[in-house]
Design a protein around this motif. Sequence first.
Motif, PDB file in Angstrom:
ATOM      1  N   UNK A  94      56.987  49.186  60.410  1.00  0.00           N
ATOM      2  CA  UNK A  94      56.507  50.675  59.343  1.00  0.00           C
ATOM      3  C   UNK A  94      55.727  50.495  58.713  1.00  0.00           C
ATOM      4  N   UNK A  95      55.126  49.021  59.294  1.00  0.00           N
ATOM      5  CA  UNK A  95      53.607  48.815  58.001  1.00  0.00           C
ATOM      6  C   UNK A  95      53.336  47.955  56.939  1.00  0.00           C
ATOM      7  N   UNK A  96      54.246  47.637  56.780  1.00  0.00           N
ATOM      8  CA  UNK A  96      53.985  46.273  55.531  1.00  0.00           C
ATOM      9  C   UNK A  96      54.271  45.013  56.346  1.00  0.00           C
ATOM     10  N   UNK A  97      52.745  44.398  56.384  1.00  0.00           N
ATOM     11  CA  UNK A  97      52.170  43.457  57.195  1.00  0.00           C
ATOM     12  C   UNK A  97      52.077  42.286  56.520  1.00  0.00           C
ATOM     13  N   UNK A  98      52.104  42.087  55.243  1.00  0.00           N
ATOM     14  CA  UNK A  98      52.080  40.667  54.276  1.00  0.00           C
ATOM     15  C   UNK A  98      52.073  39.305  54.845  1.00  0.00           C
ATOM     16  N   UNK A  99      51.105  38.976  55.067  1.00  0.00           N
ATOM     17  CA  UNK A  99      51.507  37.802  55.266  1.00  0.00           C
ATOM     18  C   UNK A  99      53.267  37.022  55.256  1.00  0.00           C
ATOM     19  N   UNK A 100      53.479  37.353  53.707  1.00  0.00           N
ATOM     20  CA  UNK A 100      54.322  36.509  53.640  1.00  0.00           C
ATOM     21  C   UNK A 100      55.761  36.847  54.726  1.00  0.00           C
ATOM     22  N   UNK A 101      55.885  37.800  54.910  1.00  0.00           N
ATOM     23  CA  UNK A 101      57.299  39.190  55.385  1.00  0.00           C
ATOM     24  C   UNK A 101      56.242  38.631  56.816  1.00  0.00           C
ATOM     25  N   UNK A 102      55.473  38.416  57.459  1.00  0.00           N
ATOM     26  CA  UNK A 102      55.871  38.056  58.634  1.00  0.00           C
ATOM     27  C   UNK A 102      55.827  36.720  58.942  1.00  0.00           C
ATOM     28  N   UNK A 103      55.783  35.104  58.398  1.00  0.00           N
ATOM     29  CA  UNK A 103      55.898  34.747  58.552  1.00  0.00           C
ATOM     30  C   UNK A 103      57.131  34.789  58.165  1.00  0.00           C
ATOM     31  N   UNK A 104      58.165  35.083  57.405  1.00  0.00           N
ATOM     32  CA  UNK A 104      59.876  35.092  57.360  1.00  0.00           C
ATOM     33  C   UNK A 104      60.131  35.742  58.439  1.00  0.00           C
ATOM     34  N   UNK A 105      59.729  36.866  58.971  1.00  0.00           N
ATOM     35  CA  UNK A 105      59.973  37.560  60.329  1.00  0.00           C
ATOM     36  C   UNK A 105      60.492  35.927  61.412  1.00  0.00           C
ATOM     37  N   UNK A 106      58.911  35.420  61.443  1.00  0.00           N
ATOM     38  CA  UNK A 106      59.298  34.270  62.412  1.00  0.00           C
ATOM     39  C   UNK A 106      60.266  33.445  61.997  1.00  0.00           C
TER      40      UNK A 106
END
Length: 127
Positions: A94-106
């Motif tokens: 949806x467009x939320x691409x903060x580094x913290x969010x991407x790391x948490x997703x991984x």
Amino acid sequence: MQTKWMMSLSAAALGGLGLAATFLPQEIVAWAGGGGRPAVLLVQIVGGLYLGFAMLNWSVRDMAIGGIYNRPIAMGNLLHFTSVGLALVRGIVAGERQAELVALTCLYGLFAVWFGVVLFRSPTRVG
């Protein structure tokens, strides 16, 4: 498959998230762009849930997990990591691409796959 590392790492990750959500709820809500007392309360409640899951994982880290052994624990972890991981993926799409969010997703994706493998394999003992 040895699961001590998996359970210890998941306990540490969930414990860290739980402590942050319990003791820094206003900061988390502000970072997320939300506001209001209900959001802060909800973050603190989620923090308690994460701390409970962390204690559960830490308590069973030395037990056999997989196949029929401790299946409810493996299933609960698989459901948690898969559902939250998919919600995080949806946020990124949806467009939320903060580094913290991407790391948490991984991190969540890694644990989801790991618990999926453990759930459907028989445990092995070394020694």
